[in-house]
Design a protein around this motif. Structure first.
Motif, short mmCIF file in Angstrom:
data_model
loop_
_atom_site.label_atom_id
_atom_site.label_comp_id
_atom_site.label_asym_id
_atom_site.label_seq_id
_atom_site.Cartn_x
_atom_site.Cartn_y
_atom_site.Cartn_z
N UNK A 65 3.17 46.23 56.74
CA UNK A 65 2.24 45.43 57.54
C UNK A 65 1.15 46.30 58.15
N UNK A 66 1.54 47.48 58.62
CA UNK A 66 0.56 48.39 59.21
C UNK A 66 -0.38 48.95 58.15
N UNK A 93 -9.01 38.61 64.53
CA UNK A 93 -8.15 37.61 63.90
C UNK A 93 -7.09 38.30 63.05
N UNK A 94 -7.51 39.28 62.28
CA UNK A 94 -6.56 39.99 61.42
C UNK A 94 -5.53 40.74 62.27
N UNK A 95 -6.00 41.29 63.39
CA UNK A 95 -5.07 41.98 64.28
C UNK A 95 -4.05 41.01 64.86
N UNK A 100 1.46 39.16 65.15
CA UNK A 100 2.45 38.09 65.11
C UNK A 100 3.54 38.39 64.09
N UNK A 101 3.16 38.87 62.92
CA UNK A 101 4.15 39.22 61.88
C UNK A 101 5.06 40.35 62.35
N UNK A 106 10.14 42.67 64.62
CA UNK A 106 10.78 43.38 65.73
C UNK A 106 11.95 42.57 66.29
N UNK A 107 11.77 41.27 66.43
CA UNK A 107 12.87 40.42 66.92
C UNK A 107 14.08 40.50 65.99
N UNK A 108 13.79 40.49 64.68
CA UNK A 108 14.89 40.61 63.71
C UNK A 108 15.54 41.99 63.80
N UNK A 109 14.73 43.03 63.97
CA UNK A 109 15.27 44.37 64.10
C UNK A 109 16.14 44.52 65.34
N UNK A 110 15.72 43.91 66.43
CA UNK A 110 16.51 43.99 67.66
C UNK A 110 17.87 43.31 67.47
N UNK A 111 17.88 42.22 66.70
CA UNK A 111 19.16 41.56 66.39
C UNK A 111 20.07 42.49 65.59
N UNK A 112 19.50 43.16 64.59
CA UNK A 112 20.28 44.12 63.80
C UNK A 112 20.75 45.28 64.67
#
Length: 257
Positions: A65-66, A93-95, A100-101, A106-112
């Protein structure tokens, strides 16, 4: 190594072993072996629930993504800003889309991360449990070996001397029977020793799995607290410079006028 109390338990237990009883020999240490078998299954289930690959893929998604957020042109990022306000709005807009992506990732990573930390705590308990089973098997083996040595050096020798002196067939048969029972019990102790070896090998394997999990936790932590905040801060600086560039352009136009 055993404590003095555990050594006393081994000595007391060895006195109660009857190697002439086939049922006792067959079941000797079977409970500890069953615990190890169940433990091996539990260990396998714990490893199967870990999905380090998915966590690694998520970290790779952050990098992708980066990398995809590329605003550089011939004269670098500031050359992009110089093309005017429309491009600046597009940049924002692109930023926003990229942010958002990344936030979702990050939310998924925190769950892991939370799941892996719980797994690590479970593996600590499993390591201690494995150590307990290892010691229990050791005590069975030591007690069995002590009893076997006592029988071979005591009762079996006495029977051999008796058969040698009497020459009676029944005395010779008694010697053969006890020798066979000793050999059978010796094989049982070898089987227990093999189970104990499995327990001994399991300990570093548990630590290996745990270290892999904690390494992934550390990578996730670095991504969350360093990589992404650094990218966001650099974007804030870049957008700030772009705004300043627009303001300076306007000020220059007024001054020229």
């Amino acid at each position: 190594s055993l404590t003095a109390e555990e050594k006393a338990m081994v000595n007391d237990f060895s006195q109660s072993i009857d190697i002439t009883d086939s049922a006792i020999v067959l079941q000797y240490g079977a409970g500890a072996q069953k615990k190890m078998a169940d433990f091996a299954q539990a260990s396998l289930e714990n490893v199967k629930t870990q999905d380090l690959g998915e966590a690694g893929n998520l970290i790779s998604s952050v990098v992708a993504e980066l990398k995809n957020f590329n605003v550089e042109e011939e004269k670098g990022i500031f050359g992009f800003f110089k093309k005017g306000k429309n491009q600046l709005e597009m940049m924002r807009v692109r930023y926003d889309d990229a942010e958002a992506n990344i936030d979702k990732i990050v939310n998924a990573l925190q769950g892991h991360q939370m799941a892996l930390m719980k797994d690590s705590a479970t593996l600590d308990k499993m390591y201690d449990l494995n150590l307990t089973y290892f010691k229990e098997l050791t005590m069975y083996i030591l007690a069995g070996k002590k009893k076997l040595a006592d029988v071979r050096n005591g009762e079996l020798k006495d029977l051999y001397e008796k058969a040698k002196t009497s020459g009676r067939a029944e005395d010779a048969q008694a010697v053969r029977d006890l020798e066979a029972q000793c050999d059978r019990f010796d094989k049982k102790l070898s089987d227990l020793d093999l189970t104990r070896t499995i327990a001994m090998q399991t300990a570093p394997q548990i630590r290996l799995v745990q270290n892999n999990a904690m390494t992934m936790v550390e990578k996730i932590q670095t991504t969350i607290v360093n990589t992404i905040p650094l990218w966001k801060s650099q974007m804030v600086i870049a957008l700030g410079i772009a705004n300043s560039t627009e303001a300076l352009r306007a000020q220059t136009a007024v001054t020229d006028m």
